[in-house]
Design a protein around this motif. Structure first.
Motif, PDB file in Angstrom:
ATOM      1  N   THR A  28       0.865  -1.165   0.000  1.00 16.77           N
ATOM      2  CA  THR A  28       0.000   0.000   0.000  1.00 16.77           C
ATOM      3  C   THR A  28       0.907   1.222   0.000  1.00 16.77           C
ATOM      4  O   THR A  28       2.118   1.096   0.211  1.00 16.77           O
ATOM      5  N   GLU A  29       0.361   2.375  -0.268  1.00 22.23           N
ATOM      6  CA  GLU A  29       1.155   3.608  -0.242  1.00 22.23           C
ATOM      7  C   GLU A  29       0.632   4.530   0.837  1.00 22.23           C
ATOM      8  O   GLU A  29      -0.572   4.779   0.917  1.00 22.23           O
ATOM      9  N   GLN A  35       4.468   0.597   1.540  1.00 20.71           N
ATOM     10  CA  GLN A  35       4.503  -0.146   2.794  1.00 20.71           C
ATOM     11  C   GLN A  35       4.041  -1.570   2.522  1.00 20.71           C
ATOM     12  O   GLN A  35       3.087  -1.782   1.763  1.00 20.71           O
ATOM     13  N   LEU A  36       4.674  -2.542   3.162  1.00 23.84           N
ATOM     14  CA  LEU A  36       4.306  -3.939   3.009  1.00 23.84           C
ATOM     15  C   LEU A  36       2.934  -4.180   3.638  1.00 23.84           C
ATOM     16  O   LEU A  36       2.666  -3.727   4.749  1.00 23.84           O
ATOM     17  N   ALA A  37       2.081  -4.891   2.922  1.00 25.71           N
ATOM     18  CA  ALA A  37       0.750  -5.257   3.407  1.00 25.71           C
ATOM     19  C   ALA A  37       0.655  -6.776   3.440  1.00 25.71           C
ATOM     20  O   ALA A  37       1.297  -7.462   2.645  1.00 25.71           O
ATOM     21  N   LEU A  38      -0.149  -7.295   4.369  1.00 23.55           N
ATOM     22  CA  LEU A  38      -0.305  -8.736   4.521  1.00 23.55           C
ATOM     23  C   LEU A  38      -1.778  -9.111   4.599  1.00 23.55           C
ATOM     24  O   LEU A  38      -2.567  -8.393   5.235  1.00 23.55           O
ATOM     25  N   TYR A  49      -9.805   3.345   8.387  1.00 23.59           N
ATOM     26  CA  TYR A  49      -9.762   4.717   8.863  1.00 23.59           C
ATOM     27  C   TYR A  49      -9.003   5.625   7.901  1.00 23.59           C
ATOM     28  O   TYR A  49      -9.422   6.738   7.618  1.00 23.59           O
ATOM     29  N   LEU A  50      -7.881   5.130   7.380  1.00 23.60           N
ATOM     30  CA  LEU A  50      -7.068   5.915   6.448  1.00 23.60           C
ATOM     31  C   LEU A  50      -7.508   5.735   4.997  1.00 23.60           C
ATOM     32  O   LEU A  50      -6.934   6.339   4.095  1.00 23.60           O
ATOM     33  N   ASP A  51      -8.517   4.867   4.772  1.00 23.74           N
ATOM     34  CA  ASP A  51      -9.050   4.617   3.434  1.00 23.74           C
ATOM     35  C   ASP A  51      -7.959   4.129   2.479  1.00 23.74           C
ATOM     36  O   ASP A  51      -7.803   4.630   1.373  1.00 23.74           O
ATOM     37  N   CYS A  56      -1.297  -5.733  -5.628  1.00 23.48           N
ATOM     38  CA  CYS A  56      -0.327  -6.777  -5.921  1.00 23.48           C
ATOM     39  C   CYS A  56       0.988  -6.116  -6.330  1.00 23.48           C
ATOM     40  O   CYS A  56       0.991  -5.194  -7.145  1.00 23.48           O
ATOM     41  N   ALA A  57       2.069  -6.608  -5.776  1.00 20.89           N
ATOM     42  CA  ALA A  57       3.383  -6.051  -6.109  1.00 20.89           C
ATOM     43  C   ALA A  57       3.803  -6.399  -7.535  1.00 20.89           C
ATOM     44  O   ALA A  57       4.653  -5.724  -8.109  1.00 20.89           O
TER      45      ALA A  57
END
Length: 72
Positions: A28-29, A35-38, A49-51, A56-57
């Motif tokens: 995600t950005e 930033q790594l997302a899981l 909250y941050l929408d 996919c990388a």
């Protein structure tokens, strides 16, 4: 009123991941930084909250399932 702040129930078309195997990595950005997302069983509160959206990388498709930020 709070329900209008969140897009967790987005009703737009889902783009399938074209990678083999699918969803090899998620990101995600935040503030222009990747930033790594899981994947998770439930959507992380901060994500809603941050929408934020996860992608996919490999092919950049938007991840349609619950996810959260990886610990640093």
């Amino acid at each position: 009123m709070l329900r209008n702040m969140f897009r967790w129930g987005r009703s737009r078309g889902v783009t399938q991941c074209s990678c083999d195997p699918e969803w090899q990595g998620l990101y995600t950005e935040i503030d222009g930084q990747r930033q790594l997302a899981l994947p998770r069983d439930e959507m992380a509160t901060l994500v809603g909250y941050l929408d934020l959206t996860a992608h996919c990388a490999g092919c950049n498709a938007e991840y349609p399932k619950p996810w959260g930020l990886a610990s640093k």
